[in-house]
Design a protein around this motif. Structure first.
Motif, PDB file in Angstrom:
ATOM      1  N   PHE A  73     -73.352  85.462  24.638  1.00  0.00           N
ATOM      2  CA  PHE A  73     -73.207  85.722  23.198  1.00  0.00           C
ATOM      3  C   PHE A  73     -74.469  86.347  22.627  1.00  0.00           C
ATOM      4  CE2 PHE A  73     -71.749  85.080  18.957  1.00  0.00           C
ATOM      5  CZ  PHE A  73     -72.810  84.577  18.224  1.00  0.00           C
ATOM      6  N   ILE A  74     -74.268  87.432  21.838  1.00  0.00           N
ATOM      7  CA  ILE A  74     -75.403  88.067  21.174  1.00  0.00           C
ATOM      8  C   ILE A  74     -75.346  87.802  19.663  1.00  0.00           C
ATOM      9  CG2 ILE A  74     -76.730  90.175  20.873  1.00  0.00           C
ATOM     10  CD1 ILE A  74     -75.165  91.434  23.171  1.00  0.00           C
TER      11      ILE A  74
ATOM     12  N   PRO B  46     -83.797  88.996  22.044  1.00  0.00           N
ATOM     13  CA  PRO B  46     -84.981  89.393  21.273  1.00  0.00           C
ATOM     14  C   PRO B  46     -84.615  90.183  20.025  1.00  0.00           C
ATOM     15  CG  PRO B  46     -84.782  90.703  23.276  1.00  0.00           C
ATOM     16  CD  PRO B  46     -83.753  89.637  23.383  1.00  0.00           C
ATOM     17  N   ASP B  47     -85.600  90.341  19.151  1.00  0.00           N
ATOM     18  CA  ASP B  47     -85.383  91.043  17.879  1.00  0.00           C
ATOM     19  C   ASP B  47     -85.080  92.525  18.071  1.00  0.00           C
ATOM     20  OD1 ASP B  47     -87.890  89.119  16.053  1.00  0.00           O
ATOM     21  OD2 ASP B  47     -85.806  88.703  16.599  1.00  0.00           O
ATOM     22  N   ARG B  48     -85.245  93.019  19.284  1.00  0.00           N
ATOM     23  CA  ARG B  48     -84.869  94.415  19.554  1.00  0.00           C
ATOM     24  C   ARG B  48     -83.360  94.621  19.369  1.00  0.00           C
ATOM     25  NH1 ARG B  48     -84.758  95.921  24.279  1.00  0.00           N
ATOM     26  NH2 ARG B  48     -84.856  93.928  25.394  1.00  0.00           N
ATOM     27  N   PHE B  49     -82.643  93.534  19.438  1.00  0.00           N
ATOM     28  CA  PHE B  49     -81.187  93.577  19.250  1.00  0.00           C
ATOM     29  C   PHE B  49     -80.868  93.295  17.787  1.00  0.00           C
ATOM     30  CE2 PHE B  49     -79.313  93.597  23.566  1.00  0.00           C
ATOM     31  CZ  PHE B  49     -80.467  93.451  24.319  1.00  0.00           C
ATOM     32  N   SER B  50     -80.058  94.162  17.206  1.00  0.00           N
ATOM     33  CA  SER B  50     -79.611  93.939  15.832  1.00  0.00           C
ATOM     34  C   SER B  50     -78.178  94.444  15.707  1.00  0.00           C
ATOM     35  CB  SER B  50     -80.514  94.661  14.825  1.00  0.00           C
ATOM     36  OG  SER B  50     -80.451  96.057  15.014  1.00  0.00           O
ATOM     37  N   ALA B  51     -77.533  94.045  14.670  1.00  0.00           N
ATOM     38  CA  ALA B  51     -76.143  94.462  14.472  1.00  0.00           C
ATOM     39  C   ALA B  51     -75.837  94.478  12.989  1.00  0.00           C
ATOM     40  CB  ALA B  51     -75.184  93.535  15.214  1.00  0.00           C
ATOM     41  N   ARG B  52     -74.724  95.081  12.663  1.00  0.00           N
ATOM     42  CA  ARG B  52     -74.239  95.019  11.299  1.00  0.00           C
ATOM     43  C   ARG B  52     -72.730  95.207  11.309  1.00  0.00           C
ATOM     44  NH1 ARG B  52     -76.160 100.683   8.401  1.00  0.00           N
ATOM     45  NH2 ARG B  52     -75.840 102.063  10.190  1.00  0.00           N
TER      46      ARG B  52
ATOM     47  N   VAL C 129     -79.809  98.473  19.839  1.00  0.00           N
ATOM     48  CA  VAL C 129     -80.853  97.943  20.702  1.00  0.00           C
ATOM     49  C   VAL C 129     -82.009  98.944  20.700  1.00  0.00           C
ATOM     50  CG1 VAL C 129     -81.442  96.998  22.960  1.00  0.00           C
ATOM     51  CG2 VAL C 129     -79.072  96.906  22.154  1.00  0.00           C
ATOM     52  N   ASN C 130     -83.175  98.468  20.308  1.00  0.00           N
ATOM     53  CA  ASN C 130     -84.373  99.312  20.269  1.00  0.00           C
ATOM     54  C   ASN C 130     -85.230  99.099  21.509  1.00  0.00           C
ATOM     55  OD1 ASN C 130     -83.868 100.404  17.692  1.00  0.00           O
ATOM     56  ND2 ASN C 130     -84.673  98.548  16.726  1.00  0.00           N
ATOM     57  N   ALA C 131     -86.091 100.085  21.773  1.00  0.00           N
ATOM     58  CA  ALA C 131     -87.085  99.952  22.850  1.00  0.00           C
ATOM     59  C   ALA C 131     -86.435  99.430  24.126  1.00  0.00           C
ATOM     60  CB  ALA C 131     -88.215  99.025  22.396  1.00  0.00           C
ATOM     61  N   LEU C 132     -85.465 100.164  24.602  1.00  0.00           N
ATOM     62  CA  LEU C 132     -84.665  99.721  25.744  1.00  0.00           C
ATOM     63  C   LEU C 132     -85.512  99.405  26.964  1.00  0.00           C
ATOM     64  CD1 LEU C 132     -81.686 102.194  25.428  1.00  0.00           C
ATOM     65  CD2 LEU C 132     -81.524  99.697  25.319  1.00  0.00           C
ATOM     66  N   LEU C 133     -85.123  98.333  27.634  1.00  0.00           N
ATOM     67  CA  LEU C 133     -85.724  97.913  28.891  1.00  0.00           C
ATOM     68  C   LEU C 133     -84.703  98.058  30.004  1.00  0.00           C
ATOM     69  CD1 LEU C 133     -87.442  94.615  27.658  1.00  0.00           C
ATOM     70  CD2 LEU C 133     -88.492  96.875  27.891  1.00  0.00           C
ATOM     71  N   LEU C 134     -85.203  98.132  31.239  1.00  0.00           N
ATOM     72  CA  LEU C 134     -84.289  98.223  32.372  1.00  0.00           C
ATOM     73  C   LEU C 134     -83.296  97.068  32.369  1.00  0.00           C
ATOM     74  CD1 LEU C 134     -86.700  99.272  35.277  1.00  0.00           C
ATOM     75  CD2 LEU C 134     -85.217 100.739  33.896  1.00  0.00           C
ATOM     76  N   GLY C 135     -83.773  95.896  31.965  1.00  0.00           N
ATOM     77  CA  GLY C 135     -82.939  94.697  31.962  1.00  0.00           C
ATOM     78  C   GLY C 135     -81.839  94.695  30.923  1.00  0.00           C
ATOM     79  N   ASP C 136     -81.846  95.694  30.040  1.00  0.00           N
ATOM     80  CA  ASP C 136     -80.767  95.796  29.055  1.00  0.00           C
ATOM     81  C   ASP C 136     -79.530  96.460  29.651  1.00  0.00           C
ATOM     82  OD1 ASP C 136     -83.171  96.631  26.467  1.00  0.00           O
ATOM     83  OD2 ASP C 136     -82.403  94.664  27.084  1.00  0.00           O
ATOM     84  N   SER C 137     -79.646  96.951  30.871  1.00  0.00           N
ATOM     85  CA  SER C 137     -78.488  97.542  31.544  1.00  0.00           C
ATOM     86  C   SER C 137     -77.423  96.470  31.735  1.00  0.00           C
ATOM     87  CB  SER C 137     -78.893  98.106  32.907  1.00  0.00           C
ATOM     88  OG  SER C 137     -79.814  99.166  32.754  1.00  0.00           O
ATOM     89  N   ALA C 138     -76.263  96.708  31.197  1.00  0.00           N
ATOM     90  CA  ALA C 138     -75.213  95.691  31.203  1.00  0.00           C
ATOM     91  C   ALA C 138     -73.945  96.281  30.611  1.00  0.00           C
ATOM     92  CB  ALA C 138     -75.636  94.471  30.368  1.00  0.00           C
ATOM     93  N   LEU C 139     -72.889  95.478  30.635  1.00  0.00           N
ATOM     94  CA  LEU C 139     -71.664  95.799  29.916  1.00  0.00           C
ATOM     95  C   LEU C 139     -71.709  95.052  28.584  1.00  0.00           C
ATOM     96  CD1 LEU C 139     -68.784  97.148  30.086  1.00  0.00           C
ATOM     97  CD2 LEU C 139     -67.971  94.895  30.825  1.00  0.00           C
ATOM     98  N   TYR C 140     -71.523  95.762  27.504  1.00  0.00           N
ATOM     99  CA  TYR C 140     -71.556  95.147  26.177  1.00  0.00           C
ATOM    100  C   TYR C 140     -70.125  95.068  25.654  1.00  0.00           C
ATOM    101  CZ  TYR C 140     -76.550  95.386  26.393  1.00  0.00           C
ATOM    102  OH  TYR C 140     -77.859  95.195  26.780  1.00  0.00           O
ATOM    103  N   LEU C 141     -69.696  93.845  25.410  1.00  0.00           N
ATOM    104  CA  LEU C 141     -68.329  93.575  24.970  1.00  0.00           C
ATOM    105  C   LEU C 141     -68.306  93.214  23.498  1.00  0.00           C
ATOM    106  CD1 LEU C 141     -67.273  91.316  27.957  1.00  0.00           C
ATOM    107  CD2 LEU C 141     -66.272  93.535  27.439  1.00  0.00           C
ATOM    108  N   CYS C 142     -67.295  93.696  22.831  1.00  0.00           N
ATOM    109  CA  CYS C 142     -67.053  93.334  21.450  1.00  0.00           C
ATOM    110  C   CYS C 142     -65.756  92.523  21.404  1.00  0.00           C
ATOM    111  CB  CYS C 142     -66.919  94.607  20.617  1.00  0.00           C
ATOM    112  SG  CYS C 142     -66.374  94.346  18.925  1.00  0.00           S
TER     113      CYS C 142
END
Lengths: 115, 110
Positions: free
Chosen positions: A45-46, A61-67, A78-91
């Motif tokens: 959950f994000i 982390p605060d790099r993640f935001s939504a509206r 998602v700001n300042a992407l890191l390698l570890g942000d590689s993923a499937l993002y589900l809504c």
């Protein structure tokens, strides 16, 4: 009726870049939640938004935001992407705030690859 | 930390076999348990919402049972077919979120 839709389906970014993912809920649904799924794990959950307000936030982390917009669609940033942000993002969308027994309906996800 | 665990991690069966797998969750403060089926490149599909101890739900050849006192749910598939191949996820509602297990990957060989 159309289900939950997400765009784009796939995305490739480089480290340090910014990304915006979009989600349109099922018509009539007012709650949208975002999850991150990495290989070998269940979705994590994000955020949850209801009536344009943040109602829940996961351990990200605060790099993640939504509206959420007046038409109940939502964006995940998602700001300042890191390698570890590689993923499937589900809504996922639900009618209301998400009582425990209420079903959340998922979109097909956006596959993000960070190089 | 709330743990939702699923076993086995993966399962390979022959067409026609019956199979079952387990979801374990905290037995305190139980409200509901969700089961989803997730086929590759598709959206996770809601199968069942289990709410009452002793509950048993059925959808075609798939059924699920619930034991809230000991904190587990079983998912059964009778006479598995290749189209049943998918990842089966259980999820425990906690506050405003669903806490998912890692899933059981089912592969049915024809």
């Amino acid at each position: 009726d159309a289900g939950v839709t997400q765009s784009p389906t796939h995305l490739i970014k480089t480290r340090g870049q910014h990304v915006t993912l979009r989600c349109s809920p099922i018509s009539g649904h007012k709650s949208v939640s975002w999850y991150q799924q990495v290989l070998g794990q269940g979705p994590q959950f994000i955020f949850q938004y209801y009536e344009k307000e943040e109602r829940g936030r996961g351990n990200f982390p605060d790099r993640f935001s939504a509206r959420q917009f007046p038409n109940y669609s939502s964006e995940l940033n998602v700001n300042a992407l890191l390698l570890g942000d590689s993923a499937l993002y589900l809504c996922a969308s639900s009618l209301a705030l998400g009582t425990p027994g209420e079903t959340q309906y998922f979109g097909p996800g956006t596959r993000l690859l960070v190089l | 930390i709330l743990n939702v665990e699923q076993s086995p991690q993966s399962l390979h069966v022959q067409e026609g076999d019956s199979t079952n797998f387990t979801c374990s969750f905290p037995s305190s403060n139980f409200y509901a348990l969700h089961w989803y089926r997730w086929e590759t490149a598709k959206s996770p599909e809601a199968l069942f919402v289990m709410t009452l101890n002793g509950d048993e739900k059925k959808k075609g050849r798939i059924s699920a049972t619930l034991n809230t006192k000991e904190g587990y749910s079983y998912l059964y598939i009778k006479g598995s077919q290749p189209e049943d191949s998918a990842t089966y996820l259980c999820a425990f509602p906690y506050g405003n979120k669903l806490v998912f297990g890692a899933g059981t990957i089912l592969r049915v060989k024809s």
